[in-house]
Design an enzyme around this catalytic site. Structure first.
Site, PDB file in Angstrom:
ATOM      1  N   GLY A  40     -84.991  23.849  -6.667  1.00 18.41           N
ATOM      2  CA  GLY A  40     -84.166  24.319  -5.562  1.00 18.41           C
ATOM      3  C   GLY A  40     -83.193  25.409  -5.944  1.00 18.41           C
ATOM      4  O   GLY A  40     -82.178  25.616  -5.275  1.00 18.41           O
ATOM      5  N   HIS A  77     -91.686  29.045 -17.253  1.00 19.62           N
ATOM      6  CA  HIS A  77     -91.658  27.581 -17.191  1.00 19.62           C
ATOM      7  C   HIS A  77     -93.008  27.075 -16.687  1.00 19.62           C
ATOM      8  O   HIS A  77     -93.497  27.502 -15.635  1.00 19.62           O
ATOM      9  CB  HIS A  77     -90.537  27.136 -16.248  1.00 19.62           C
ATOM     10  CG  HIS A  77     -90.333  25.654 -16.213  1.00 19.62           C
ATOM     11  ND1 HIS A  77     -89.657  24.972 -17.209  1.00 19.62           N
ATOM     12  CD2 HIS A  77     -90.719  24.710 -15.310  1.00 19.62           C
ATOM     13  CE1 HIS A  77     -89.617  23.683 -16.901  1.00 19.62           C
ATOM     14  NE2 HIS A  77     -90.269  23.497 -15.760  1.00 19.62           N
ATOM     15  N   ASP A 135     -95.070  23.653 -15.683  1.00 20.17           N
ATOM     16  CA  ASP A 135     -95.027  22.227 -15.362  1.00 20.17           C
ATOM     17  C   ASP A 135     -96.396  21.603 -15.574  1.00 20.17           C
ATOM     18  O   ASP A 135     -97.380  22.018 -14.941  1.00 20.17           O
ATOM     19  CB  ASP A 135     -94.596  22.023 -13.912  1.00 20.17           C
ATOM     20  CG  ASP A 135     -93.117  22.333 -13.707  1.00 20.17           C
ATOM     21  OD1 ASP A 135     -92.285  21.626 -14.292  1.00 20.17           O
ATOM     22  OD2 ASP A 135     -92.820  23.296 -12.974  1.00 20.17           O
ATOM     23  N   GLY A 155     -88.630  28.663  -8.894  1.00 21.65           N
ATOM     24  CA  GLY A 155     -90.007  28.954  -8.508  1.00 21.65           C
ATOM     25  C   GLY A 155     -90.110  29.768  -7.240  1.00 21.65           C
ATOM     26  O   GLY A 155     -90.275  30.985  -7.253  1.00 21.65           O
ATOM     27  N   HIS A 182     -92.944  21.718 -19.562  1.00 26.21           N
ATOM     28  CA  HIS A 182     -92.298  20.504 -19.070  1.00 26.21           C
ATOM     29  C   HIS A 182     -93.375  19.478 -18.724  1.00 26.21           C
ATOM     30  O   HIS A 182     -94.150  19.666 -17.795  1.00 26.21           O
ATOM     31  CB  HIS A 182     -91.447  20.855 -17.847  1.00 26.21           C
ATOM     32  CG  HIS A 182     -91.009  19.673 -17.053  1.00 26.21           C
ATOM     33  ND1 HIS A 182     -90.932  19.691 -15.670  1.00 26.21           N
ATOM     34  CD2 HIS A 182     -90.615  18.414 -17.427  1.00 26.21           C
ATOM     35  CE1 HIS A 182     -90.523  18.525 -15.227  1.00 26.21           C
ATOM     36  NE2 HIS A 182     -90.320  17.725 -16.279  1.00 26.21           N
ATOM     37  N   ASP A 189     -83.524  22.642 -13.057  1.00 28.10           N
ATOM     38  CA  ASP A 189     -84.814  23.016 -12.474  1.00 28.10           C
ATOM     39  C   ASP A 189     -84.962  22.360 -11.106  1.00 28.10           C
ATOM     40  O   ASP A 189     -84.927  21.131 -10.995  1.00 28.10           O
ATOM     41  CB  ASP A 189     -85.935  22.551 -13.419  1.00 28.10           C
ATOM     42  CG  ASP A 189     -87.323  22.781 -12.851  1.00 28.10           C
ATOM     43  OD1 ASP A 189     -87.455  23.427 -11.801  1.00 28.10           O
ATOM     44  OD2 ASP A 189     -88.292  22.297 -13.486  1.00 28.10           O
ATOM     45  N   GLY A 237     -93.004  17.726  -9.501  1.00 31.18           N
ATOM     46  CA  GLY A 237     -94.369  17.863  -9.002  1.00 31.18           C
ATOM     47  C   GLY A 237     -94.622  18.894  -7.945  1.00 31.18           C
ATOM     48  O   GLY A 237     -95.728  19.415  -7.838  1.00 31.18           O
ATOM     49  N   PHE A 238     -93.615  19.253  -7.134  1.00 30.18           N
ATOM     50  CA  PHE A 238     -93.844  20.158  -6.019  1.00 30.18           C
ATOM     51  C   PHE A 238     -92.700  21.157  -5.895  1.00 30.18           C
ATOM     52  O   PHE A 238     -91.528  20.819  -6.115  1.00 30.18           O
ATOM     53  CB  PHE A 238     -93.971  19.382  -4.699  1.00 30.18           C
ATOM     54  CG  PHE A 238     -95.143  18.432  -4.666  1.00 30.18           C
ATOM     55  CD1 PHE A 238     -96.384  18.854  -4.246  1.00 30.18           C
ATOM     56  CD2 PHE A 238     -94.985  17.117  -5.087  1.00 30.18           C
ATOM     57  CE1 PHE A 238     -97.462  17.980  -4.237  1.00 30.18           C
ATOM     58  CE2 PHE A 238     -96.049  16.231  -5.068  1.00 30.18           C
ATOM     59  CZ  PHE A 238     -97.297  16.665  -4.644  1.00 30.18           C
ATOM     60  N   GLY A 239     -93.036  22.399  -5.521  1.00 29.09           N
ATOM     61  CA  GLY A 239     -92.024  23.420  -5.302  1.00 29.09           C
ATOM     62  C   GLY A 239     -91.489  23.364  -3.887  1.00 29.09           C
ATOM     63  O   GLY A 239     -91.994  22.653  -3.021  1.00 29.09           O
ATOM     64  N   SER A 262     -90.831  29.448 -12.591  1.00 29.24           N
ATOM     65  CA  SER A 262     -91.744  28.315 -12.690  1.00 29.24           C
ATOM     66  C   SER A 262     -93.107  28.662 -12.108  1.00 29.24           C
ATOM     67  O   SER A 262     -93.213  29.029 -10.928  1.00 29.24           O
ATOM     68  CB  SER A 262     -91.161  27.117 -11.952  1.00 29.24           C
ATOM     69  OG  SER A 262     -92.122  26.079 -11.871  1.00 29.24           O
TER      70      SER A 262
END
Length: 605
Positions: free
Chosen positions: A545, A402, A404, A565, A436, A543, A514-516, A377
């Protein structure tokens, strides 16, 4: 060695048990010539997983394969290259017609001995050996391992040095195939002359050199060759040049893979059949941008044997000093800077062929098992170097990338837009970009993403009141369609579109969008399992964790595609991290048998 020995044990168990020795043909010849049963450090390191100076034989691997008994059948003594084994026996001497007690020294596999014959002895140097196939053997100062390359093999040629390997299965054999198609009357000289009159890039004709599969970087024996861009203005000179250029592009892809994994060839020595064509050697130099040295003796393996013999006789203190003294450089071919710059564009087109053709090849099979895919990601990539990050992940073994696309209203974060995607697609035309849309109004974005180069467009079921119409419109525009579900959304929400055949994939978010860097939400896996049981043939993406541990959870629940990610982009060796995720998928597929028919699945339910 190990696959063959295992095959004998499983298919001819009586012969396996009766066998006192299982070895290389070279070891058998040494036994017949000297009466001594010894192994070569070269072939054992390269083909037997032997590690000199460390644990020696691969004991754990032998145990895992149930081949512990093989160790007693192997040579107990391992002799380095140029090491004296003994004298020729009287029986062997009489058979060969040479004096008894003639010294016999240890050798190895031809290509590796060829490195010695080419004078490739220092770290950073690479031997490019050409013939019916190409082999790329480089010297590393320290052990090195990575995706898309073989090795490294410690002490396999020179003590204290490691060898890294790449290879192209079909090179000179393709050139010969084309010559034979022309009836065999045309000479190579004539073909070279015609090809020299063709401009670089062969007027849009690009050849994929996988005529007998791909050895590296893909290790795909099922891949096949292709010619793209044929037109009525192309003659045999165009095709011949495009074949050579495709082979040179394949070599550059291997060199590029080596560089990404930490080995950057500083000098290349080339030998073999391709050196008979000045045009071929020049194209190699122009494509890769590295000078190529040619030695006076092009038969590298024979020269390497002679050097080992000189070393064994005590004429030199080391193999390296012997090679430096004996091997002479005939000339150096330098790259044309303009040609190198021009070929970069054509090289990108070449790199796009395999990833585009592989799905077409697989779709031609009547029953295709679900494909296990890893999609790094970009949410966790360095935003100042997206292009380089895409290349880094692809060379590490990623299947998809990927992307986002988030807005503040839906995801609380603004990320990548269509213009960035467009730039990435232009730089990496062969990459599958999985887009995505974590946005409030997906109807505003999907067309822009498709025009920018999206390969799959996924929208959230929570973000639209008419998911059917949106899926139909995306599918009409010719790309794959995905449906995304937030962690709190039930898998049942995907069933209406799945039953209508409108979506190709279901994306389960196991973190909030929205956040990794967020923790994995395990409860989502129950919904994954529910969809997998009802629809065994659909792609299921998880997708959020994802790491080596959570990958097993997602795969066991039914995922066949993993988006990761932080775990991948922050990995010290991304190729190993990607392999860990892929192993989790393959293990789950093997255990669960995801590719059941729908009827079988319904019976189970």
């Amino acid at each position: 060695m190990l696959p063959k020995a295992l095959w004998i044990k499983e298919n001819e168990p009586e012969n396996y048990e009766r066998a006192v020795r299982i070895c290389e043909y070279q070891d058998y010849l040494m036994l017949r010539m000297t009466g001594k049963y010894v192994g070569s450090i070269n072939t054992m390191s390269v083909r037997w997983h032997y590690r000199a100076g460390e644990e020696g034989p691969p004991l754990q691997m032998l145990k895992a394969l149930g081949l512990e008994s093989l160790l007693s059948k192997w040579p107990a003594e391992v002799v380095p290259l140029g090491g004296v084994i003994g004298g020729l026996t009287s029986e062997a001497a009489a058979h060969m017609g040479i004096p008894a007690a003639t010294m016999v020294a240890q050798g190895g596999a031809d290509a590796f001995i060829g490195m010695i014959g080419m004078g490739v002895v220092n770290p950073g140097e690479l031997a490019l050996q050409t013939g019916s196939s190409h082999l790329h053997l480089g010297i590393c100062a320290t052990p090195l391992h990575g995706k898309g390359i073989w090795g490294s093999y410690a002490n396999a040629v020179y003590p204290g040095k490691s060898i890294i390997e790449g290879g192209q299965t079909s090179t000179g054999s393709i050139v010969n195939w084309f010559k034979q198609l022309l009836g065999g009357q045309v000479s190579y000289d004539s073909l070279n002359e015609e090809a020299e009159q063709v401009e670089r890039g062969s007027e849009g004709l690009v050849v994929l050199d996988h005529f007998q599969g791909n050895r590296t970087p893909y290790t795909d024996p099922q891949s096949r060759g292709a010619m793209m861009g044929l037109a009525l203005n192309h003659g045999r000179g165009h095709i011949y040049r495009a074949i050579i250029e495709g082979i040179c592009f394949g070599t550059e892809q291997i060199l590029e893979t080596m560089r990404v994994n930490g080995f950057a060839p500083e000098e290349i020595v080339i030998a073999g059949g391709s050196t008979q064509s000045a045009l071929w050697v020049q194209i190699h130099a122009d494509v890769s941008g590295i000078p190529l040295r040619l030695t006076e003796v092009s038969n590298a393996a024979s020269m390497g044997c002679a050097i080992l013999a000189a070393y064994a006789c005590g004429e030199h203190d080391s193999i390296e000093t012997a090679a430096a003294s004996i091997v002479k450089v005939a000339k150096t071919v330098y790259p044309d800077p303009l040609g190198h710059e021009e070929y970069r564009r054509f090289y990108q087109a070449y790199k796009g062929l395999y990833p585009q053709l592989r799905p077409l090849r697989e779709s031609g099979v009547k029953q295709v098992a679900l494909q296990c895919r890893i999609a790094p990601s970009l949410l966790s990539a360095n935003p100042a170097a997206f292009g380089a990050e895409v290349q880094r992940m692809c060379l590490a073994g990623a299947d998809w990338i990927h992307v986002d696309i988030c807005d503040m209203d839906f995801a609380g974060n603004v990320t990548i837009g269509p213009s960035v995607l467009k730039g990435l697609k232009e730089e990496h035309p062969g990459v599958f970009f999985d887009c995505h849309m974590a946005v409030k109004d997906p109807h505003r974005y999907y067309e822009h993403l498709i025009r920018a180069g999206a390969s799959q467009v996924t929208f959230h079921v929570e973000a639209t009141d008419d998911a059917v119409a949106l899926a139909q419109e995306i599918k009409r525009l010719g790309v794959r369609v995905g449906l995304a579900l937030k962690p709190g959304t039930k898998g049942d929400a995907a069933f209406p579109l799945l039953e209508l055949g409108l979506i190709d994939a279901v994306l389960f978010l196991s973190v909030n969008p929205g956040f990794g860097g967020q923790p994995f939400q395990h409860q989502v896996m129950q919904e994954v399992k529910k969809v997998r049981e009802a629809h065994p043939d659909v792609d299921i993406i998880v997708d959020g964790g994802i790491n080596a541990y959570t990958a097993e959870k997602a795969a066991s629940a039914g995922a066949n595609i993993l988006v990761s990610g932080t775990y991948l982009f922050e990995a010290e060796t991304p190729a190993l991290a990607i392999s860990a995720l892929r192993d989790a998928l393959l293990q789950a597929h093997s255990n669960e048998g995801f590719n059941r028919s729908k009827e079988e699945a319904r019976k189970t339910v």
